[in-house]
Motif scaffolding. Structure first.
Motif, PDB file in Angstrom:
ATOM      1  N   GLU A 125      -3.576  -5.417  -7.220  1.00 48.10           N
ATOM      2  CA  GLU A 125      -4.004  -6.688  -6.631  1.00 48.10           C
ATOM      3  C   GLU A 125      -3.936  -7.798  -7.694  1.00 48.10           C
ATOM      4  O   GLU A 125      -4.496  -7.660  -8.767  1.00 48.10           O
ATOM      5  CB  GLU A 125      -5.436  -6.579  -6.110  1.00 48.10           C
ATOM      6  CG  GLU A 125      -5.769  -7.613  -5.103  1.00 48.10           C
ATOM      7  CD  GLU A 125      -7.182  -7.451  -4.548  1.00 48.10           C
ATOM      8  OE1 GLU A 125      -7.467  -7.936  -3.454  1.00 48.10           O
ATOM      9  OE2 GLU A 125      -7.988  -6.786  -5.194  1.00 48.10           O
ATOM     10  N   LEU A 147       2.732   0.979  -2.614  1.00 46.57           N
ATOM     11  CA  LEU A 147       1.709   1.755  -1.899  1.00 46.57           C
ATOM     12  C   LEU A 147       2.362   2.768  -0.946  1.00 46.57           C
ATOM     13  O   LEU A 147       1.939   3.931  -0.874  1.00 46.57           O
ATOM     14  CB  LEU A 147       0.810   0.835  -1.078  1.00 46.57           C
ATOM     15  CG  LEU A 147      -0.412   0.267  -1.809  1.00 46.57           C
ATOM     16  CD1 LEU A 147      -1.129  -0.728  -0.908  1.00 46.57           C
ATOM     17  CD2 LEU A 147      -1.369   1.372  -2.227  1.00 46.57           C
ATOM     18  N   SER A 166      -4.103  -0.140  -4.682  1.00 46.21           N
ATOM     19  CA  SER A 166      -4.141  -1.503  -4.148  1.00 46.21           C
ATOM     20  C   SER A 166      -5.040  -2.401  -4.985  1.00 46.21           C
ATOM     21  O   SER A 166      -4.677  -3.571  -5.258  1.00 46.21           O
ATOM     22  CB  SER A 166      -4.569  -1.486  -2.672  1.00 46.21           C
ATOM     23  OG  SER A 166      -5.840  -1.035  -2.575  1.00 46.21           O
ATOM     24  N   GLN A 189       3.569  -4.785  -3.525  1.00 47.88           N
ATOM     25  CA  GLN A 189       2.375  -3.887  -3.424  1.00 47.88           C
ATOM     26  C   GLN A 189       2.533  -2.886  -2.277  1.00 47.88           C
ATOM     27  O   GLN A 189       2.267  -1.693  -2.432  1.00 47.88           O
ATOM     28  CB  GLN A 189       1.108  -4.745  -3.178  1.00 47.88           C
ATOM     29  CG  GLN A 189       0.562  -5.313  -4.434  1.00 47.88           C
ATOM     30  CD  GLN A 189      -0.717  -6.136  -4.095  1.00 47.88           C
ATOM     31  OE1 GLN A 189      -1.452  -5.885  -3.153  1.00 47.88           O
ATOM     32  NE2 GLN A 189      -0.980  -7.158  -4.948  1.00 47.88           N
ATOM     33  N   LYS A 190       2.980  -3.455  -1.174  1.00 48.88           N
ATOM     34  CA  LYS A 190       3.113  -2.592   0.004  1.00 48.88           C
ATOM     35  C   LYS A 190       4.132  -1.506  -0.214  1.00 48.88           C
ATOM     36  O   LYS A 190       3.962  -0.364   0.176  1.00 48.88           O
ATOM     37  CB  LYS A 190       3.509  -3.436   1.239  1.00 48.88           C
ATOM     38  CG  LYS A 190       2.329  -4.155   1.827  1.00 48.88           C
ATOM     39  CD  LYS A 190       2.767  -4.990   3.032  1.00 48.88           C
ATOM     40  CE  LYS A 190       1.607  -5.808   3.546  1.00 48.88           C
ATOM     41  NZ  LYS A 190       1.976  -6.695   4.648  1.00 48.88           N
TER      42      LYS A 190
END
Lengths: 167, 247
Positions: free
Chosen positions: A144, A156, A140, A152-153
């Motif tokens: 970022e 992740l 993350s 990103q999610k």
């Protein structure tokens, strides 16, 4: 009669001498022969009784000695038997103790092994969780500002899924 | 010279206390002394004196038993008493100096003590006691009937034998009394003569001989009495069965 008179015959003296002798006869019979012969008889009886008692005592002693030997023999046999039994019991007890100790050892070893495994697993899980958190934070932090939040999610989530699959 | 008759020492009315009577009293005192000494010491564990007396009595009893068997207990007191009394009476005459102490009468010495058995009254008295006691014991043992059959029978042969037996009873009396009297009186005379002739040493062998004679005569009298008693206390039937068993 003259012949007897010449020899000193005197009827009165004759009577006196007879009486004298009869008195002595009575005294001797009553006070000497009877008590002395009774005493001899009494002594003979006592000696005979003593000999009989001695013989009985000897027989009793022999019997007692024989009995003593028998008792000692029996006691020896009993002692040997008790000793044998005690030895056997001791050996059995020792074997039992050994067996118990072995079992207890094995049980403790098994328990320890299980505890180690459990603790290892827990540690591993905790480590995985920690690594996941670190990896999440690292990813993350690394992403970022580079990509969108959705991206990103997604990344992740995919990383988390991959990490879970690795585990 | 010693007279046949005992010499009177004291006269008590019609009764003469002679030196042989005094000697008989001395014998009595000795015997009573032995009885007292023995009674005092009598115990289950015998001393020396008791052992001697017991041995003598036991041996004489065994001798009586070997002759008379089951009658021994009845005969023994007579046998033993005759022996003791006669032996002490015989030996009392040998006490040194016994004939030297006495009264002087008409120039001759009358000794206070003289062996009792050197007096015919004593020996005849002893023989009478012996014979009468023998017959008394026989009647007591066999019963009057069996006793009388020894002397009286309807069978002529047995009657003759019985007559001889009756004569034999009188000869017993004479032989017993005169044998003892003769031997002891003769000893007194011999010792008196020898002691008069030789005061020292030479009378010793005679004195020793008289000791032996005194012992032998006491034994002869008492053993004959025992034998007579034993014979008369056995019935003819018992005698025959004994003879048969011996054969």
């Amino acid at each position: 009669m003259d012949f007897l008179k010449n020899l000193g015959f005197d009827p009165v003296l004759l009577g006196a001498q007879i009486l004298n002798f009869l008195i002595i006869l009575y005294l001797l019979k009553r006070f000497l022969y009877k008590p002395v012969l009774e005493m001899i008889k009494q002594r003979e009886d006592k000696i005979a009784e003593g000999l009989k008692q001695a013989e009985e005592s000897r027989a009793t002693l022999e019997k007692s000695l024989e009995r003593e030997k028998e008792i000692l023999r029996e006691a020896e046999l009993k002692a040997q038997r008790v000793l044998g039994e005690a030895r056997q019991q001791a050996e059995d007890a020792a074997l039992q103790i050994n067996e118990n100790a072995k079992n207890e050892g094995e049980r403790l070893l098994l328990a320890a092994r299980e505890q180690i495994q459990r603790e290892s697993k827990e540690a591993e899980e905790r480590l995985t969780q920690k690594i996941t958190v670190i990896a999440h934070d690292l990813v993350s932090k690394s992403l970022e500002g580079l990509i969108s939040e959705d991206e990103q999610k997604r990344i992740l989530r995919k990383t988390m899924d991959n990490l879970k699959n690795v585990n | 010279m010693v007279p046949f008759a005992p010499e009177p020492i004291v006269r008590l009315g019609f009764f003469n206390v002679t030196n042989t009577l005094l000697d008989a009293i001395l014998v009595d005192i000795i015997i009573i002394g032995i009885i007292f000494a023995m009674r005092k010491r009598l115990s289950l564990v015998p001393g020396r004196f008791q052992t001697v007396v017991e041995t003598i009595l036991q041996e004489f009893y065994n001798l009586t038993y070997s002759v008379a068997g089951s009658n021994a207990s009845k005969i023994f007191p007579y046998f033993m008493t005759f022996f003791i009394f006669i032996l002490i009476a015989n030996w009392s005459g040998l006490i040194p100096g016994i004939s030297a102490v006495g009264l002087r009468e008409n120039g001759t010495l009358v000794p206070f003590l003289r062996a009792a058995t050197s007096d015919l009254n004593v020996t005849l008295g002893l023989s009478l006691v012996s014979v009468i006691a023998t017959h008394f014991l026989s009647v007591k043992k066999l019963g009057p009937k069996t006793y009388l059959t020894r002397y009286f029978s309807l069978n002529p042969l047995n009657m003759y034998v019985g007559l001889l037996e009756l004569i034999g009873e009188f000869t017993k009396l004479i032989s017993l009394s005169f044998r003892l009297f003769g031997n002891i009186f003769a000893g007194e005379v011999v010792l008196g003569i020898i002691s008069t002739l030789f005061a020292f040493v030479l009378p010793l062998p005679f004195l020793f001989l008289e000791v032996i004679v005194g012992l032998v005569q006491a034994l002869v009298f008492s053993m004959l009495t025992m034998a007579f008693m034993s014979v008369l206390m056995t019935s003819h039937a018992e005698e025959i069965s004994k003879e048969v068993s011996h054969q």
